[in-house]
Design a protein around this motif. Structure first.
Motif, short mmCIF file in Angstrom:
data_model
loop_
_atom_site.label_atom_id
_atom_site.label_comp_id
_atom_site.label_asym_id
_atom_site.label_seq_id
_atom_site.Cartn_x
_atom_site.Cartn_y
_atom_site.Cartn_z
N VAL A 46 87.08 39.34 33.17
CA VAL A 46 86.32 40.19 32.25
C VAL A 46 85.43 41.16 33.03
O VAL A 46 85.34 42.35 32.69
CB VAL A 46 85.47 39.34 31.29
CG1 VAL A 46 84.50 40.20 30.51
CG2 VAL A 46 86.38 38.56 30.33
N LEU A 47 84.78 40.68 34.07
CA LEU A 47 83.87 41.52 34.85
C LEU A 47 84.57 42.74 35.43
O LEU A 47 83.96 43.80 35.57
CB LEU A 47 83.23 40.70 35.98
CG LEU A 47 82.32 39.54 35.57
CD1 LEU A 47 81.73 38.86 36.81
CD2 LEU A 47 81.20 40.01 34.65
N LYS A 48 85.84 42.61 35.75
CA LYS A 48 86.59 43.72 36.34
C LYS A 48 86.74 44.88 35.36
O LYS A 48 86.95 46.02 35.78
CB LYS A 48 87.98 43.24 36.77
CG LYS A 48 87.99 42.30 37.94
CD LYS A 48 89.39 41.82 38.24
CE LYS A 48 90.34 42.99 38.55
NZ LYS A 48 91.69 42.50 38.91
N TYR A 49 86.63 44.59 34.07
CA TYR A 49 86.87 45.61 33.06
C TYR A 49 85.59 46.06 32.36
O TYR A 49 85.64 46.80 31.38
CB TYR A 49 87.88 45.10 32.03
CG TYR A 49 89.27 44.98 32.62
CD1 TYR A 49 90.14 46.06 32.61
CD2 TYR A 49 89.69 43.80 33.23
CE1 TYR A 49 91.40 45.97 33.18
CE2 TYR A 49 90.93 43.70 33.80
CZ TYR A 49 91.79 44.78 33.78
OH TYR A 49 93.03 44.69 34.35
N ASN A 50 84.44 45.62 32.88
CA ASN A 50 83.18 46.06 32.31
C ASN A 50 82.84 47.49 32.74
O ASN A 50 83.39 48.01 33.71
CB ASN A 50 82.05 45.12 32.73
CG ASN A 50 82.00 43.87 31.88
OD1 ASN A 50 82.68 43.78 30.87
ND2 ASN A 50 81.17 42.91 32.28
N LEU A 51 81.90 48.08 32.02
CA LEU A 51 81.47 49.44 32.32
C LEU A 51 80.45 49.49 33.45
O LEU A 51 80.33 50.50 34.14
CB LEU A 51 80.87 50.08 31.06
CG LEU A 51 81.79 50.25 29.86
CD1 LEU A 51 80.99 50.73 28.66
CD2 LEU A 51 82.92 51.23 30.17
N THR A 52 79.69 48.42 33.62
CA THR A 52 78.62 48.38 34.61
C THR A 52 78.81 47.18 35.52
O THR A 52 79.73 46.37 35.34
CB THR A 52 77.25 48.27 33.92
OG1 THR A 52 77.10 46.95 33.35
CG2 THR A 52 77.10 49.31 32.80
N ASP A 53 77.91 47.04 36.50
CA ASP A 53 77.97 45.89 37.40
C ASP A 53 77.12 44.73 36.90
O ASP A 53 76.93 43.73 37.60
CB ASP A 53 77.55 46.28 38.81
CG ASP A 53 76.14 46.85 38.89
OD1 ASP A 53 75.48 46.94 37.83
OD2 ASP A 53 75.70 47.21 39.99
N THR A 54 76.58 44.86 35.67
CA THR A 54 75.83 43.75 35.06
C THR A 54 76.79 42.61 34.78
O THR A 54 77.84 42.82 34.17
CB THR A 54 75.15 44.20 33.75
OG1 THR A 54 74.33 45.33 34.01
CG2 THR A 54 74.30 43.08 33.18
N LYS A 55 76.44 41.39 35.21
CA LYS A 55 77.36 40.27 35.07
C LYS A 55 77.31 39.70 33.66
O LYS A 55 76.50 38.84 33.33
CB LYS A 55 77.04 39.19 36.11
CG LYS A 55 77.39 39.63 37.52
CD LYS A 55 77.27 38.49 38.51
CE LYS A 55 77.75 38.92 39.89
NZ LYS A 55 77.70 37.81 40.86
#
Length: 207
Positions: A46-55
């Motif tokens: 999921v983190l790979k497809y987020n808009l930001t680097d917020t976990k």
């Protein structure tokens, strides 16, 4: 005199019975987006497809910051007693990571009418059997951030409008989503609402 007493009785005793659904017990002017991150294959994907680097790998909706407040979320791999992926958990149950930095809550200012519409949508969805699904073709299939977006969209479709992110799926991602090309709302999509509509991170303290 008797007429005045009767009117008083209706106003003070009987009327609240018919207007109880309008009480503001939970409404504090905010809707809360609750987020978490987990160190798992699904969470890291999921983190790979987020808009930001917020976990942020999973999100849900709440209407209070009380530790026992319901957090409504569509879960991957879990279902409730009615075999629905739409869960009603407490903050403690939702925040499963032992790392406090993984567990966050964000407040979004809303009006009373927006609150009512959001609540009504969730109540209606709780009557359905929701399954976890990335496909936009399924009416009762949702993933976590899609559910949160739908709640916001029902609250105010203009104020919370957000264009989905579209990407081509490859390899493991293609197998996991069963889609070649996916348009979706990332788990951190709501961060795009900062600063307007007003969105703020809430620092909770233990009582």
């Amino acid at each position: 005199m008797k007429t005045n007493v009767l009117i008083w009785l209706i106003t003070m005793v009987l009327l609240p019975l018919f207007t109880g659904c309008e009480t503001n017990d939970e409404f504090d002017g905010h809707l809360y987006i609750v987020s978490r991150n987990t160190d798992s294959k699904e969470g890291n994907l999921v983190l790979k497809y987020n808009l930001t680097d917020t976990k942020i790998s999973h999100i849900g909706i709440a209407f209070s910051t009380d530790k026992n407040t319901p957090v409504y979320n569509v879960a991957y791999g879990d279902v409730n007693e009615a075999n629905s992926a739409l869960l009603n958990e407490t903050l403690t149950e939702f925040w499963i990571s032992p790392n406090p930095d993984d567990n966050k809550i964000w407040e979004l200012s809303i009006t009373k009418d927006e609150y009512k519409r959001a609540k009504k949508y969730i109540e209606n969805q709780e009557k359905n059997t929701i399954h976890f699904d990335f496909s936009p073709e399924t009416a009762e299939g949702m993933y976590c951030s899609e559910f949160v977006y739908r709640v916001l969209n029902e609250a105010n479709s203009e104020r919370f409008k957000r264009t989905p992110t579209c990407k081509e799926m490859k390899g493991f991602e293609r197998m996991a989503t069963n889609e070649d090309y996916l348009c979706y709302h990332p788990a951190d999509f709501f961060l795009a609402y900062k600063p307007n509509p007003s969105l703020a991170y809430v620092h909770l303290t233990d009582d």
